[in-house]
Design a protein around this motif. Structure first.
Motif: not given
Length: 197
Positions: A33, A36, A39-41, A43-44, A71
């Motif tokens: 978190h 990245y 990428e986390t956004r 992935a969510t 992510s």
């Protein structure tokens, strides 16, 4: 994309067979978190859309912990490699480097800052260069000399980071790579983050 689709398919199967195992938090959650955020956004959003599709089929939704694995697949895709092991190593190394910088300057760096993002981007490409035996070698001795005068603490910290990277990656850093590392450390130290107690 194929690796991510395969991961999601296997995650759905695991979740149906052993839901108690899939709900456990991922041990890399905090690092992913912080390191990245984009990428986390994404992935969510992928997890949300996947769970909407699963709901339409009457299949149990995947747990929030899947965001971390998704992510890492996205990070991995950015390097066009199919080996997630490298991405896990890279993520662990990044967190270790941040911890060394924190302790060297007695601060807690804001992992979401612009300079942290620049550092992570530089390091991601550094990993690629090391993997392809192509470290920077542009003759940056003038910049290094300047940094040694203006930011000696950053140069000393970068030398510690270089030792860690050499041990973790099995490759000695070039003088230019160390110089760019010192430059990034100087920028991060100027952010100052929050003072450690």
């Amino acid at each position: 994309m194929v690796a991510l689709a395969d991961h999601l398919q296997m995650a759905v199967k695991r979740n149906e067979l052993e839901p108690e195992l899939t709900s456990n938090p991922n041990p890399l959650s905090a690092e992913v978190h912080h390191l990245y955020p984009e990428e986390t956004r994404l992935a969510t959003e992928i997890l949300e859309r996947t769970n909407n599709w699963l709901a339409e089929k009457g299949i149990p939704p995947l747990p929030p912990a899947e965001v971390v694995a998704i992510s890492l697949h996205l990070v991995n895709a950015g390097f066009r490699t199919e080996d997630l092991a490298e991405t896990y190593v890279m993520t662990g190394v990044f967190e270790q480097l941040f911890e060394v910088i924190d302790s060297s300057f007695g601060i807690t760096l804001d992992r979401q800052s612009v300079n942290a993002a620049r550092f992570i981007t530089h390091m991601r490409y550094f990993f690629v260069r090391v993997h392809h035996d192509g470290q920077l070698n542009d003759g940056m001795s003038v910049l290094r000399n300047s940094l040694e005068i203006s930011h000696p603490d950053s140069v000393a910290c970068a030398e510690r980071l270089s030792q860690i990277l050499s041990l973790r990656l099995g490759a000695e850093l070039s003088s230019d790579e160390q110089t760019y590392l010192a430059l990034h450390v100087a920028r991060l130290a100027e952010d100052r983050g929050t003072t450690a107690d």
